[in-house]
Design a protein around this motif. Sequence first.
Motif, PDB file in Angstrom:
ATOM      1  N   ARG A 161       0.819  -1.073   0.077  1.00  8.37           N
ATOM      2  CA  ARG A 161       0.101   0.026   0.132  1.00  8.37           C
ATOM      3  C   ARG A 161       0.949   1.164   0.003  1.00  8.37           C
ATOM      4  N   ALA A 162       2.103   1.119   0.269  1.00  3.78           N
ATOM      5  CA  ALA A 162       3.100   2.415   0.715  1.00  3.78           C
ATOM      6  C   ALA A 162       3.499   2.991  -0.678  1.00  3.78           C
ATOM      7  N   ILE A 163       4.255   2.453  -1.490  1.00  2.00           N
ATOM      8  CA  ILE A 163       4.991   3.299  -2.455  1.00  2.00           C
ATOM      9  C   ILE A 163       4.299   2.998  -3.827  1.00  2.00           C
ATOM     10  N   ARG A 164       3.689   4.152  -4.408  1.00  3.65           N
ATOM     11  CA  ARG A 164       2.617   4.009  -5.483  1.00  3.65           C
ATOM     12  C   ARG A 164       2.817   4.610  -6.770  1.00  3.65           C
ATOM     13  N   HIS A 165       4.279   5.095  -6.658  1.00  4.95           N
ATOM     14  CA  HIS A 165       4.578   5.699  -8.055  1.00  4.95           C
ATOM     15  C   HIS A 165       6.229   6.228  -7.860  1.00  4.95           C
ATOM     16  N   ARG A 166       6.804   6.381  -9.177  1.00  5.98           N
ATOM     17  CA  ARG A 166       8.124   6.664  -9.233  1.00  5.98           C
ATOM     18  C   ARG A 166       8.731   7.553  -8.154  1.00  5.98           C
ATOM     19  N   GLY A 167       8.006   8.730  -7.774  1.00  2.62           N
ATOM     20  CA  GLY A 167       8.731   9.622  -7.320  1.00  2.62           C
ATOM     21  C   GLY A 167       8.529   9.608  -5.550  1.00  2.62           C
ATOM     22  N   ASP A 168       7.826   8.335  -5.099  1.00  2.00           N
ATOM     23  CA  ASP A 168       7.226   7.627  -3.864  1.00  2.00           C
ATOM     24  C   ASP A 168       8.467   7.357  -3.126  1.00  2.00           C
ATOM     25  N   TYR A 169       8.545   7.445  -1.786  1.00  2.00           N
ATOM     26  CA  TYR A 169       9.381   6.687  -1.014  1.00  2.00           C
ATOM     27  C   TYR A 169       8.872   6.603   0.307  1.00  2.00           C
ATOM     28  N   ALA A 170       9.257   5.360   0.971  1.00  2.00           N
ATOM     29  CA  ALA A 170       8.462   4.943   2.498  1.00  2.00           C
ATOM     30  C   ALA A 170       9.337   4.012   2.799  1.00  2.00           C
ATOM     31  N   CYS A 171       9.326   3.689   4.421  1.00  2.00           N
ATOM     32  CA  CYS A 171       9.867   2.939   5.163  1.00  2.00           C
ATOM     33  C   CYS A 171       8.851   1.775   5.493  1.00  2.00           C
ATOM     34  N   ILE A 172       9.468   0.416   5.320  1.00  2.00           N
ATOM     35  CA  ILE A 172       8.769  -0.759   5.775  1.00  2.00           C
ATOM     36  C   ILE A 172       9.396  -1.292   6.913  1.00  2.00           C
ATOM     37  N   VAL A 173       8.590  -1.659   8.036  1.00  5.15           N
ATOM     38  CA  VAL A 173       8.971  -2.358   9.108  1.00  5.15           C
ATOM     39  C   VAL A 173       8.143  -3.486   9.309  1.00  5.15           C
ATOM     40  N   LEU A 174       9.011  -4.708   9.319  1.00  4.60           N
ATOM     41  CA  LEU A 174       8.404  -5.962   9.676  1.00  4.60           C
ATOM     42  C   LEU A 174       8.656  -6.371  11.045  1.00  4.60           C
ATOM     43  N   ALA A 175       7.708  -6.359  11.960  1.00  4.49           N
ATOM     44  CA  ALA A 175       8.074  -6.383  13.270  1.00  4.49           C
ATOM     45  C   ALA A 175       7.522  -7.545  13.793  1.00  4.49           C
ATOM     46  N   ASP A 176       8.731  -8.556  13.758  1.00  2.00           N
ATOM     47  CA  ASP A 176       8.259 -10.120  14.247  1.00  2.00           C
ATOM     48  C   ASP A 176       9.898 -10.700  13.934  1.00  2.00           C
ATOM     49  N   ARG A 177      10.201 -11.413  14.781  1.00  2.00           N
ATOM     50  CA  ARG A 177      11.618 -11.965  14.645  1.00  2.00           C
ATOM     51  C   ARG A 177      11.491 -13.071  13.535  1.00  2.00           C
ATOM     52  N   ARG A 178      10.587 -13.590  13.346  1.00  2.00           N
ATOM     53  CA  ARG A 178      10.151 -14.802  12.298  1.00  2.00           C
ATOM     54  C   ARG A 178      10.392 -14.309  10.861  1.00  2.00           C
ATOM     55  N   TYR A 179      10.335 -12.815  10.607  1.00  4.66           N
ATOM     56  CA  TYR A 179      10.859 -12.176   9.461  1.00  4.66           C
ATOM     57  C   TYR A 179      12.221 -12.249   8.992  1.00  4.66           C
ATOM     58  N   ASN A 180      12.958 -12.753  10.160  1.00 10.95           N
ATOM     59  CA  ASN A 180      14.507 -12.903   9.785  1.00 10.95           C
ATOM     60  C   ASN A 180      14.635 -14.362   9.256  1.00 10.95           C
ATOM     61  N   GLY A 181      13.776 -15.216   9.152  1.00 10.36           N
ATOM     62  CA  GLY A 181      14.042 -16.300   8.492  1.00 10.36           C
ATOM     63  C   GLY A 181      14.164 -16.321   7.167  1.00 10.36           C
ATOM     64  N   ALA A 182      14.848 -17.195   6.428  1.00 16.86           N
ATOM     65  CA  ALA A 182      15.183 -17.055   4.878  1.00 16.86           C
ATOM     66  C   ALA A 182      13.954 -17.547   4.408  1.00 16.86           C
TER      67      ALA A 182
END
Length: 864
Positions: free
Chosen positions: A797-818
């Motif tokens: 939902r965050a970055i919607r066009h070429r000039g856009d910018y955003a930060c995405i935070v995945l808050a859960d240690r399970r996201y560290n899994g490959a």
Amino acid sequence: MAQKEQKDFHHPYKPYDIQVQFMTELYNTIEDGKIGIFESPTGTGKSLSLICGALTWLRENKAKQLNEELNDDEIDPDEPEWVRQFAREDKKKKLLAERIEMEKRLEKIREKERRDKERAERAHDFPRKRQKTGASTDLDDDEEQFMLDDYESDEEGSKTRKRPRAGDMYEGLSETTLDLLRKTGVILSPDDDAKEDDLPDGTKIYYCSRTHSQLSQFVNELRRVKVPTGIPDDTDTLLAEEVKHLSLGSRKNLCINPAVNKLASTTSMNEKCLELQQSGTSAEKRCQFLPTKDEQHLYNDFRDHALATIKDIEDLAELGKSMKVCPYYASRQTIRPTEVITLPYQLLLQKSAREALGISLKNNVVIIDEAHNLMDTISALYSTTITLSQVQRAELQLKGYLHKFGKRLKGKNRVYIAQILKLLIGLREFLEKEKTTNPKSTTDTRIVPPTDITSYKGIDQVNLFKLLTYIHESKLARKIEGYISLKKAQKAAELQKSNTSRPPNTGKPGLEVPVLTHLTSFLLALTNPSSEGRIFCGAITDDAEIGFKYMLLDPAHHFHSIVSSARSVILAGGTMSPMEDYTTYLFPTLPPSKITTLSCGHVIPSTSLLARTLTTGPTSIPLEFTFEKRNDPAMITELGRGIFNLTAIIPGGIVVFFPSYSYLAQVLSVWEKPGADGSSLWTKLQKRKDLYTESAGSSSIEETLSAYTNSITSGRGAVLFSVVNGKMSEGINFNDDLGRCVVMVGLPFPNLHTAEWKAKLAHIEATARAQVLGAKKASSEFYENACMRAVNQSIGRAIRHRGDYACIVLADRRYNGARIRAKLPGWIREGVVTGEGKGEFAGLMGAASRFFAEKKKATAAGLI
């Protein structure tokens, strides 16, 4: 080696490299007759890439086919050359005559529309002037209209009764059942009595999406594209060939008869429309927008005006009103010469709907956009419910109807109504017994074999196919509902007369979906093979009402009719990862060589995305929102501290996604409790930014979004707490300052303990065993993929066009899994920075501070 020349896809702008890659792969996939699964993030011009790639192929293929026909020399080689040349020219003239003539007609219409636009007038000078009839827009209060006509069974009336067509009533039947009924001649297929049309029926592109608003956006993009003609270049016949496009919709979108389009439900509209067309209907009550046999040319006039310029569904409805021709039926007559057809999901995915509209997918191209939830959509279309209260109401209504008309009904009507009553009583008693004997029936559901239901109280003695045909052809559901509604209206009028203080009843009779219609849908489900779905009994509604629910488990079976007919099927979306489920469960019989997959990168530079996993909070408390650990108040408080710290450095809006509404409520209740200093986390957050919460109901969505937007545009900033798979996680763009940061809290795995998910995974395991695959591994992978598709849709939902910018935070240690990270879209996965150790949150804060400081500096310098 000379570099291969890039194909011209006639893109209206200079395409990005990823768009060229997308269009090339799309073109090759269609040319090779393959299945394509394409992922292109929002903001990368996916719609234009689909249009340009597919249209370029379509026009080149059209020209190729015409040239092959023109060059197919069947003339005797012994004939003199001048004879052969004359024959070739004559053949060319005949082949192109109809196409050229149509293009000339369309160009005249376009020229007229251009002149009208230049004069800024909305003048529609159509030759047709039909006298408006006095067709009533309200139900006649005469009870006789609800009396059933005499009915003959299919055996007795076989010489005079026309067999039903497949699109008329068999909407819920499985393909296995439909094929069997066609083979036995119970129902007709569209080709059995199809009328030939003089116009060429060329290859088409069928494009579908979820909503008409998304289709309208596609139509607007289609207007930008100009592609070369598919008619061979000839100095005498060369014309600018505009793209011939048609929007298809239901009666709800296209009906212009006020007696029909005022009705509340699609079912009511369908039945009322068909009622106005019956042969016995008097001229004054017949729909005035349906041409008579002598006025069929009006359909051709509508067709030419519809194809002259690209129109969306609203334009077609207005065209029908202007020409006084039904756009719903006239659009069917327009399909044959059309090149691009846009339509909603349900009209394409249901075979009965395609047959009702006269759509043939054979050798055509099907593009399904927003296809990330395709499997769920197919399952929902073929699933149905009926509650105990609906069964009880249907039984009471049928008894009331019998009390009024029973003595006047003849043999077959009495026989079939008795069977329906027997069936309703059996279903009611089954559900009442379940309610009294199963303590879990008001809180949970259980799987019920169809045989348990059909063998109860002798229900299996009823021929369901004949009964369904009777309900449909007799219009019994609508007649009963109309009669009951009339009696209610009469009673309300009597009460009004006796009590003047009582507010008048402004409701109109006959506007609700007949309860027998719910019964019909459920009976259709009972006829499907048990391997395709499961029937659940218990609490099937949000308010825990007991009933039956049929859930389709095998979407591939219903999708097979599309795959086997079409030349090529393209699934496209902004977030299609992980893609394995589509190949495994939608195309199980296709070899990998027949499937093309493509995941495009984003058009933004890598410096415009900051993606981090977060395994610990500000005080180093681990973040792991598993079902067993997520209720820990200390971890919930740690999450709140982290978001509080982020609000200090992130401008604009922050969107935080939670796994469910219940968990969001639980988290907020912890944050609202006062801390040691007497102040709650919620209060502290409110001092930084305005706070908004998504509610489970849809009524407040627009208000919440509007207030959230106002807080951001005012410079105050805001945090929106939302839910995965909720209203905010799909279809809403948090572009620019509306979504400078997206925080995903935990992994939103579905509730594994529900009967529905147990049945899904059991079906997956059974399928895997049949294919000699690891059953447990297959079900685990499917379960994990369902979770990650929801994650990807939300964070996209965050970055919607070429000039856009955003930060995405995945808050859960399970996201560290490959394994989990591998299921993220490529453009996010490649940028994810994983952190380790106690300083991870500090690392996120430092990275975010630098990221937004650089963007602020670039904005001030005019670089963004």
